[in-house]
Design a protein around this motif. Structure first.
Motif, mmCIF file in Angstrom:
data_model
loop_
_atom_site.group_PDB
_atom_site.id
_atom_site.type_symbol
_atom_site.label_atom_id
_atom_site.label_comp_id
_atom_site.label_asym_id
_atom_site.label_seq_id
_atom_site.Cartn_x
_atom_site.Cartn_y
_atom_site.Cartn_z
ATOM 1 N N ALA A 55 13.473 -20.733 -14.128
ATOM 2 C CA ALA A 55 12.069 -20.858 -14.517
ATOM 3 C C ALA A 55 11.935 -21.500 -15.888
ATOM 4 O O ALA A 55 12.585 -21.072 -16.845
ATOM 5 N N ARG A 56 11.109 -22.520 -16.001
ATOM 6 C CA ARG A 56 10.834 -23.165 -17.288
ATOM 7 C C ARG A 56 9.358 -22.987 -17.657
ATOM 8 O O ARG A 56 9.028 -22.425 -18.684
ATOM 9 N N ALA A 57 8.490 -23.494 -16.780
ATOM 10 C CA ALA A 57 7.050 -23.402 -17.019
ATOM 11 C C ALA A 57 6.544 -22.071 -16.484
ATOM 12 O O ALA A 57 6.483 -21.850 -15.269
ATOM 13 N N VAL A 58 6.195 -21.167 -17.412
ATOM 14 C CA VAL A 58 5.810 -19.800 -17.017
ATOM 15 C C VAL A 58 4.456 -19.458 -17.633
ATOM 16 O O VAL A 58 4.232 -19.675 -18.827
ATOM 17 N N VAL A 59 3.580 -18.912 -16.813
ATOM 18 C CA VAL A 59 2.300 -18.383 -17.288
ATOM 19 C C VAL A 59 2.294 -16.885 -17.035
ATOM 20 O O VAL A 59 2.560 -16.429 -15.918
ATOM 21 N N ARG A 60 2.049 -16.134 -18.097
ATOM 22 C CA ARG A 60 1.932 -14.683 -17.983
ATOM 23 C C ARG A 60 0.454 -14.320 -18.015
ATOM 24 O O ARG A 60 -0.280 -14.717 -18.928
ATOM 25 N N ALA A 61 0.010 -13.581 -17.012
ATOM 26 C CA ALA A 61 -1.408 -13.242 -16.917
ATOM 27 C C ALA A 61 -1.592 -11.742 -16.757
ATOM 28 O O ALA A 61 -0.750 -11.056 -16.174
ATOM 29 N N MET A 62 -2.689 -11.238 -17.308
ATOM 30 C CA MET A 62 -3.027 -9.819 -17.191
ATOM 31 C C MET A 62 -4.403 -9.688 -16.563
ATOM 32 O O MET A 62 -5.427 -9.777 -17.235
ATOM 33 N N PRO A 63 -4.462 -9.527 -15.230
ATOM 34 C CA PRO A 63 -5.763 -9.292 -14.582
ATOM 35 C C PRO A 63 -6.120 -7.811 -14.632
ATOM 36 O O PRO A 63 -5.351 -6.998 -15.130
ATOM 37 N N ASN A 64 -7.286 -7.479 -14.112
ATOM 38 C CA ASN A 64 -7.651 -6.063 -14.015
ATOM 39 C C ASN A 64 -8.104 -5.739 -12.606
ATOM 40 O O ASN A 64 -8.184 -6.619 -11.738
ATOM 41 N N LEU A 65 -8.393 -4.482 -12.350
ATOM 42 C CA LEU A 65 -8.664 -4.020 -10.994
ATOM 43 C C LEU A 65 -9.803 -4.769 -10.296
ATOM 44 O O LEU A 65 -9.672 -5.107 -9.111
ATOM 45 N N PRO A 66 -10.934 -5.078 -10.965
ATOM 46 C CA PRO A 66 -11.993 -5.803 -10.256
ATOM 47 C C PRO A 66 -11.582 -7.200 -9.780
ATOM 48 O O PRO A 66 -12.306 -7.816 -8.997
ATOM 49 N N ALA A 67 -10.408 -7.692 -10.223
ATOM 50 C CA ALA A 67 -9.909 -8.958 -9.686
ATOM 51 C C ALA A 67 -9.695 -8.853 -8.183
ATOM 52 O O ALA A 67 -9.737 -9.863 -7.472
ATOM 53 N N SER A 68 -9.485 -7.635 -7.687
ATOM 54 C CA SER A 68 -9.252 -7.450 -6.257
ATOM 55 C C SER A 68 -10.500 -7.737 -5.425
ATOM 56 O O SER A 68 -10.407 -7.883 -4.201
ATOM 57 N N ILE A 69 -11.667 -7.822 -6.075
ATOM 58 C CA ILE A 69 -12.900 -8.202 -5.370
ATOM 59 C C ILE A 69 -13.487 -9.483 -5.967
ATOM 60 O O ILE A 69 -14.666 -9.778 -5.794
ATOM 61 N N GLY A 70 -12.657 -10.229 -6.692
ATOM 62 C CA GLY A 70 -13.111 -11.493 -7.258
ATOM 63 C C GLY A 70 -13.984 -11.362 -8.480
ATOM 64 O O GLY A 70 -14.632 -12.327 -8.897
ATOM 65 N N ARG A 71 -14.004 -10.189 -9.124
ATOM 66 C CA ARG A 71 -14.860 -9.958 -10.283
ATOM 67 C C ARG A 71 -14.023 -9.510 -11.484
ATOM 68 O O ARG A 71 -14.490 -8.757 -12.329
ATOM 69 N N GLY A 72 -12.806 -9.994 -11.563
ATOM 70 C CA GLY A 72 -11.907 -9.552 -12.603
ATOM 71 C C GLY A 72 -12.081 -10.267 -13.923
ATOM 72 O O GLY A 72 -12.866 -11.205 -14.066
ATOM 73 N N ALA A 73 -11.321 -9.815 -14.902
ATOM 74 C CA ALA A 73 -11.219 -10.446 -16.216
ATOM 75 C C ALA A 73 -9.735 -10.554 -16.519
ATOM 76 O O ALA A 73 -9.031 -9.544 -16.551
ATOM 77 N N THR A 74 -9.260 -11.781 -16.719
ATOM 78 C CA THR A 74 -7.823 -12.031 -16.880
ATOM 79 C C THR A 74 -7.559 -12.748 -18.188
ATOM 80 O O THR A 74 -8.236 -13.715 -18.523
ATOM 81 N N GLY A 75 -6.567 -12.262 -18.933
ATOM 82 C CA GLY A 75 -6.058 -12.975 -20.097
ATOM 83 C C GLY A 75 -4.757 -13.649 -19.714
ATOM 84 O O GLY A 75 -3.951 -13.077 -18.978
#
Length: 273
Positions: free
Chosen positions: A115-135
């Motif tokens: 792996a070279r190009a890596v994106v680390r993301a932190m979603p939250n529970l409402p992402a499971s219904i398309g209403r999340g907030a991700t950093g």
């Protein structure tokens, strides 16, 4: 849903549980080519099996292809056992997007040498219904094109905020990652307070739930800042003002939330690696 531009031409999803499965549904609705999508899932749910059969996705192929993007959505504690099998999925130009809580880019690269190009993301529970907030934070090797691909994938789950410093993921974890639990606690505590004020428990629970959900929907629908919305419903000398005098005192809700977020951020740092 209309097609989403910038989705990768081919993708392998590793882990199709509740979060991974919900994101997959969003990608397919946004135009991801199911014929060039593979799912690696040790225990696929009946829904995932049915989806793969209906849409022509490859489920646990014997020789998973090298894809333009690989999304890691397994449980974080499963990374060590799964990593040795992921090597063949990752080519020199593959974008790796991880939503594994607590797993740093350095740790991911150490366990996935290709792996070279890596994106680390932190979603939250409402992402499971398309209403999340991700950093999200990207390694230096991620190209602008790859970042666009990652952004399109993550936006299928809701809002995405890009961070220049990966270390800020701990703060994201403390605010939006853990944040839904704070809101659920608010609904729980408001219902209990309603019971203390004399309401039947069932009615208090329904009123509290609808109030929190409705206020959240209004906050989402309005461009007005939260502080102004609060002022809009607070008449001087009225009932709301009396309650806010308690909630906003020196040791009240703002101070408690600062303390809570600081504790969550500190713990996120301890668990990272």
């Amino acid at each position: 849903m209309s097609e989403t531009p910038n989705l990768p031409a081919s993708l392998t999803l590793v882990g199709a549980g509740k979060m991974g499965g919900a994101m997959l549904a969003g990608w397919l609705a946004g135009g991801l080519d199911p014929r060039r999508t593979a799912i690696v899932e040790a225990a696929p749910s009946p829904e995932i099996v049915e989806l793969c059969a209906a849409r022509g996705l490859a489920l646990n192929p014997a020789a998973p292809p090298v894809s333009e993007a690989v999304v890691l959505a397994i449980k974080p504690q499963g990374l060590a056992a799964t990593a040795p099998d992921l090597g063949p999925l990752i080519g020199p130009d593959t974008l790796v997007v991880s939503i594994l809580a607590g797993k740093t880019i350095a740790d991911l690269k150490a366990r996935l040498p290709g792996a070279r190009a890596v994106v680390r993301a932190m979603p939250n529970l409402p992402a499971s219904i398309g209403r999340g907030a991700t950093g999200a934070a990207a390694s230096p090797e991620v190209t602008p094109r790859q970042r666009d691909r990652a952004d399109a994938l993550l936006r299928a789950a809701g809002l995405v905020e890009w961070l220049d410093d990966e270390a800020l993921i701990d703060a994201v974890t403390a605010v939006s990652g853990s944040g839904p639990a704070y809101v659920f606690l608010l609904a729980e505590a408001l219902a209990e307070a309603g019971v203390s004020a004399g309401l039947p428990a069932e009615i208090a629970a329904r009123l509290a739930r609808a109030t929190v959900a409705g206020a959240g929907a209004l906050l989402d629908a309005e461009a007005t800042e939260a502080a102004q919305l609060r002022r809009n419903v607070t008449s001087p000398g009225g009932t709301t003002a009396a309650a806010l005098d308690v909630l906003m005192r020196a040791d009240g809700m703002p101070a408690l939330l600062r303390e809570a977020v600081a504790a969550a951020k500190r713990r996120a740092g301890e668990l990272a690696g």
